[in-house]
Design a protein around this motif. Structure first.
Motif, PDB file in Angstrom:
ATOM      1  N   GLY A  22      59.217 118.570-116.019  1.00 31.35           N
ATOM      2  CA  GLY A  22      59.564 119.513-114.773  1.00 31.35           C
ATOM      3  C   GLY A  22      58.759 119.579-113.681  1.00 31.35           C
ATOM      4  N   ALA A  23      57.469 119.739-113.874  1.00 30.39           N
ATOM      5  CA  ALA A  23      56.476 119.815-112.520  1.00 30.39           C
ATOM      6  C   ALA A  23      55.985 118.615-112.319  1.00 30.39           C
ATOM      7  N   VAL A  24      55.983 117.830-112.844  1.00 31.20           N
ATOM      8  CA  VAL A  24      55.861 116.885-111.983  1.00 31.20           C
ATOM      9  C   VAL A  24      57.312 115.866-111.266  1.00 31.20           C
ATOM     10  N   LEU A  25      58.216 116.108-112.165  1.00 31.64           N
ATOM     11  CA  LEU A  25      59.612 115.831-111.567  1.00 31.64           C
ATOM     12  C   LEU A  25      59.942 116.580-109.909  1.00 31.64           C
ATOM     13  N   TRP A  26      59.271 118.430-110.273  1.00 33.51           N
ATOM     14  CA  TRP A  26      59.134 119.179-108.827  1.00 33.51           C
ATOM     15  C   TRP A  26      58.135 118.273-107.846  1.00 33.51           C
ATOM     16  N   ASN A  27      56.671 118.015-108.306  1.00 31.52           N
ATOM     17  CA  ASN A  27      56.159 117.461-107.317  1.00 31.52           C
ATOM     18  C   ASN A  27      56.528 116.314-106.209  1.00 31.52           C
ATOM     19  N   ASN A  28      57.054 115.787-107.865  1.00 27.42           N
ATOM     20  CA  ASN A  28      57.819 114.231-106.627  1.00 27.42           C
ATOM     21  C   ASN A  28      59.040 114.613-105.947  1.00 27.42           C
ATOM     22  N   HIS A  29      59.797 115.123-105.793  1.00 28.47           N
ATOM     23  CA  HIS A  29      60.549 115.976-105.018  1.00 28.47           C
ATOM     24  C   HIS A  29      60.771 116.758-104.460  1.00 28.47           C
ATOM     25  N   ALA A  30      59.225 116.955-104.307  1.00 28.43           N
ATOM     26  CA  ALA A  30      58.792 118.515-103.422  1.00 28.43           C
ATOM     27  C   ALA A  30      59.613 117.911-101.580  1.00 28.43           C
ATOM     28  N   GLY A  31      58.957 116.909-101.593  1.00 26.49           N
ATOM     29  CA  GLY A  31      59.781 116.312-100.433  1.00 26.49           C
ATOM     30  C   GLY A  31      61.294 116.476 -99.727  1.00 26.49           C
ATOM     31  N   ASP A  32      61.451 116.332-101.171  1.00 26.90           N
ATOM     32  CA  ASP A  32      63.343 115.985 -99.916  1.00 26.90           C
ATOM     33  C   ASP A  32      63.329 117.847-100.667  1.00 26.90           C
ATOM     34  N   LEU A  33      62.646 118.611-101.233  1.00 28.68           N
ATOM     35  CA  LEU A  33      63.490 119.892-101.058  1.00 28.68           C
ATOM     36  C   LEU A  33      63.352 120.476-100.195  1.00 28.68           C
ATOM     37  N   TRP A  34      61.718 120.018 -98.970  1.00 30.12           N
ATOM     38  CA  TRP A  34      61.141 120.537 -97.270  1.00 30.12           C
ATOM     39  C   TRP A  34      62.869 120.210 -96.806  1.00 30.12           C
ATOM     40  N   ARG A  35      63.338 118.520 -96.835  1.00 25.73           N
ATOM     41  CA  ARG A  35      63.724 117.805 -95.714  1.00 25.73           C
ATOM     42  C   ARG A  35      65.215 119.248 -96.107  1.00 25.73           C
ATOM     43  N   ARG A  36      65.934 119.611 -97.280  1.00 24.64           N
ATOM     44  CA  ARG A  36      66.929 120.132 -97.493  1.00 24.64           C
ATOM     45  C   ARG A  36      67.069 121.702 -96.670  1.00 24.64           C
ATOM     46  N   PHE A  37      65.442 122.307 -97.170  1.00 27.74           N
ATOM     47  CA  PHE A  37      65.500 123.726 -97.039  1.00 27.74           C
ATOM     48  C   PHE A  37      65.212 123.372 -95.815  1.00 27.74           C
ATOM     49  N   THR A  38      64.679 122.356 -94.897  1.00 31.04           N
ATOM     50  CA  THR A  38      65.096 122.964 -93.026  1.00 31.04           C
ATOM     51  C   THR A  38      66.766 122.380 -92.675  1.00 31.04           C
ATOM     52  N   VAL A  39      67.599 121.711 -93.260  1.00 29.99           N
ATOM     53  CA  VAL A  39      68.919 121.415 -92.782  1.00 29.99           C
ATOM     54  C   VAL A  39      69.344 122.798 -92.902  1.00 29.99           C
ATOM     55  N   TYR A  40      68.696 123.569 -94.347  1.00 28.18           N
ATOM     56  CA  TYR A  40      69.283 124.850 -94.749  1.00 28.18           C
ATOM     57  C   TYR A  40      69.191 125.770 -93.735  1.00 28.18           C
ATOM     58  N   LEU A  41      68.247 125.487 -93.313  1.00 27.21           N
ATOM     59  CA  LEU A  41      67.578 127.092 -92.509  1.00 27.21           C
ATOM     60  C   LEU A  41      68.469 127.413 -91.009  1.00 27.21           C
ATOM     61  N   ARG A  42      68.522 125.838 -90.403  1.00 26.38           N
ATOM     62  CA  ARG A  42      69.162 125.473 -89.402  1.00 26.38           C
ATOM     63  C   ARG A  42      70.722 126.362 -89.493  1.00 26.38           C
ATOM     64  N   ARG A  43      71.263 126.297 -90.542  1.00 27.28           N
ATOM     65  CA  ARG A  43      72.703 127.030 -90.883  1.00 27.28           C
ATOM     66  C   ARG A  43      72.957 128.176 -91.103  1.00 27.28           C
ATOM     67  N   GLU A  44      71.417 128.225 -91.947  1.00 32.53           N
ATOM     68  CA  GLU A  44      71.254 130.086 -92.027  1.00 32.53           C
ATOM     69  C   GLU A  44      71.607 130.705 -90.560  1.00 32.53           C
ATOM     70  N   ILE A  45      70.260 130.036 -90.230  1.00 31.80           N
ATOM     71  CA  ILE A  45      70.323 130.645 -87.931  1.00 31.80           C
ATOM     72  C   ILE A  45      71.436 130.952 -87.288  1.00 31.80           C
ATOM     73  N   ALA A  46      72.169 129.599 -87.568  1.00 31.08           N
ATOM     74  CA  ALA A  46      73.390 129.854 -86.448  1.00 31.08           C
ATOM     75  C   ALA A  46      74.494 131.131 -87.197  1.00 31.08           C
ATOM     76  N   THR A  47      74.307 130.720 -89.189  1.00 27.94           N
ATOM     77  CA  THR A  47      74.942 132.073 -89.183  1.00 27.94           C
ATOM     78  C   THR A  47      75.083 133.114 -88.732  1.00 27.94           C
ATOM     79  N   ARG A  48      73.346 133.373 -89.135  1.00 24.08           N
ATOM     80  CA  ARG A  48      73.384 134.810 -88.302  1.00 24.08           C
ATOM     81  C   ARG A  48      73.363 135.211 -87.075  1.00 24.08           C
ATOM     82  N   ALA A  49      73.801 134.666 -86.154  1.00 20.98           N
ATOM     83  CA  ALA A  49      73.692 134.746 -85.294  1.00 20.98           C
ATOM     84  C   ALA A  49      75.396 134.173 -84.769  1.00 20.98           C
ATOM     85  N   GLY A  50      75.954 134.249 -85.404  1.00 20.00           N
ATOM     86  CA  GLY A  50      77.193 134.120 -84.903  1.00 20.00           C
ATOM     87  C   GLY A  50      78.091 132.922 -84.467  1.00 20.00           C
ATOM     88  N   LEU A  51      77.170 131.547 -84.772  1.00 15.30           N
ATOM     89  CA  LEU A  51      77.085 130.540 -83.712  1.00 15.30           C
ATOM     90  C   LEU A  51      77.478 129.277 -85.282  1.00 15.30           C
TER      91      LEU A  51
END
Length: 463
Positions: A168-197
């Protein structure tokens, strides 16, 4: 030279080579070359020539050939960002990263000073637990019952290696970049939701910018430090909307991280799993002019510090491991780190598209150590170009040309031919280059200390 001999200890081969270099013809020029590389520990050797002609008349204005250089070679800096490979070039890279991150916080380098009024936070996203490890909790007592010192090599290693989730540790490291990309997508969605947009409407009102760096924890897991900023729709040149606050950004970051998941299908004997961020998420506001505990300069310095590191804190090697048999020739590897590397090799066939064996020395991590969004601030390329233009002006001044590069654009023709001729130093050259690098760094640190009390707007050049 007597001091050099004493500091070299009992290494007669290095001392003999140092004496050879110091007494060779062209030693002064060799030193000048090394100084121009900043004391690079692994310079690239080039052979060739360059001729500058007047474009109208064909007259030769300047010519240069490496035939007259020591050894017939020109040495240029390797440019490696890793401090373990080249401390000198890594220092330059860290300085560039410092200015890149700082300009996105305070302005400068094409970024307006008004970004100081934009919501900005310093966020840290970590990996989940893969099993208990030796640590130094606030209570002072590790689960093993020992009060570990800060430099205890046991820190970060598994309490029970047989039950630790190395896969699990090495697979997590290996996919850390994918986790970050998805985080940036969800972050924009969360900001839009909180702004009512809607997400489309968010683009018309607000832009999310970030600059981040990856760091290895002692347990061998990657985590990310990021400066996250809210701007107006056109980036740092425009003010964010009134609803864009640090509090809103804090909540959006935590919510987005909690939503991210990267599913992995089963592969061979390895079960399906879901990769997620750990629960330890830290978000701190960045203070303008030091009004908050986390100052702008502290954030930039912290990010720059880790931009030049890889997985050295875990005791791993800083080069790729070609075959499993190479591990037998690395007896210094800590047992925990060795298990992570072996797990990468074991998983390679089960996950062939993830290139785990290729990145075993990085404990599976295959992403970039520092990245930024397009409109966060300037670029490393732009900073390097400024430095190159400055050196070009110096050379033009020495040759009697106009210092303004634009004045002669199109009026001269440069013909150059270069070939690669090797890299690195001999043992004696390495010692001398390290000494030169130390002198350069000491001079820079003295200059930086002298500038420490100057106002920010007068302190642009040094890091």
């Amino acid at each position: 030279m007597a001091g050099a001999a004493a500091s070299l200890g009992t290494d007669p081969l290095t001392l003999a080579d140092l004496l050879r270099v110091a007494n060779a013809p062209g030693f002064d020029r060799w030193q000048e070359q090394v100084r121009r590389t900043g004391g690079c520990s692994n310079p690239i050797h080039l052979q060739g020539s360059t001729v500058t002609r007047d474009a109208a008349t064909g007259q030769v204005l300047y010519s240069y050939s490496t035939e007259q250089e020591p050894g017939g070679r020109l040495r240029v800096a390797c440019g490696n960002r890793r401090a373990s490979q080249c401390p000198s070039c890594a220092w330059t890279y860290a300085g560039d990263t410092y200015h890149l991150i700082r300009s996105g916080i305070t302005g400068g380098k094409t970024v307006p000073d008004t970004v100081r009024d934009h919501p900005r936070v310093f966020a840290t996203l970590t990996a989940p637990s893969f099993g208990p490890v030796h640590n130094r909790p606030a209570s002072g007592h590790c689960r093993c019952g020992t009060d570990h010192t800060e430099d205890d090599p046991a820190l970060g290693t598994a309490l029970d290696p047989e039950r630790y989730d190395y896969a699990g540790a090495v697979l997590w490291n290996n996919h850390a970049g994918d986790l970050w990309r998805r985080f940036t997508v969800y972050l924009r969605r969360e900001i839009a939701t909180r702004a009512g947009l809607t997400q489309a409407a968010l683009k018309e009102e607000c832009r999310v910018s970030f600059g981040k760096v990856a760091e290895f924890q002692k347990r061998g897991a990657i985590h990310f430090h990021a400066v996250v900023r809210l701007d107006g729709p056109e980036g740092p040149d425009t003010a964010p909307p009134a609803w864009a606050t640090t509090v809103l950004l804090d909540g959006a970051i935590r919510a987005a991280a909690a939503r991210v998941s990267v599913p992995l299908a089963s592969a061979g004997t390895y079960p399906a799993r879901s990769l997620e961020w750990g629960t330890q998420i830290d978000v701190q506001p960045i203070g303008a002019l030091g009004h908050e505990e986390l100052t702008e300069q502290a954030v930039a310095s912290y990010v720059a510090k880790y931009a030049t590191k890889a997985a050295e804190t875990t005791g791993t090697v800083d080069r790729r491991i070609g075959e499993r048999s190479e591990l037998e020739r690395l007896p210094h590897l800590p047992a925990h780190t060795r298990r992570l590397i072996e797990t990468c090799l074991d998983l390679d066939d089960a996950y062939p598209d993830r290139m785990l064996a290729r990145w075993a020395h990085m404990l599976g991590f295959r992403g970039h150590f520092s990245t930024k969004s397009r409109r966060y601030s300037t670029t490393l390329g732009a900073l390097r170009q400024v430095r190159a233009d400055y050196r070009a002006r110096q050379e033009r001044q020495e040759r009697g040309y106009s210092e303004d590069l634009d004045d002669t654009e199109g009026s001269t023709l440069v013909l150059a031919h270069w070939t690669y001729a090797g890299h690195g130093h001999t043992p004696g050259e390495s010692w001398l280059a390290a000494s030169i690098a130390n002198d350069i760094r000491l001079n820079r640190e003295i200059a930086r200390e002298a500038l420490a009390d100057m106002p920010d707007d007068e302190m642009e050049g040094e890091w």
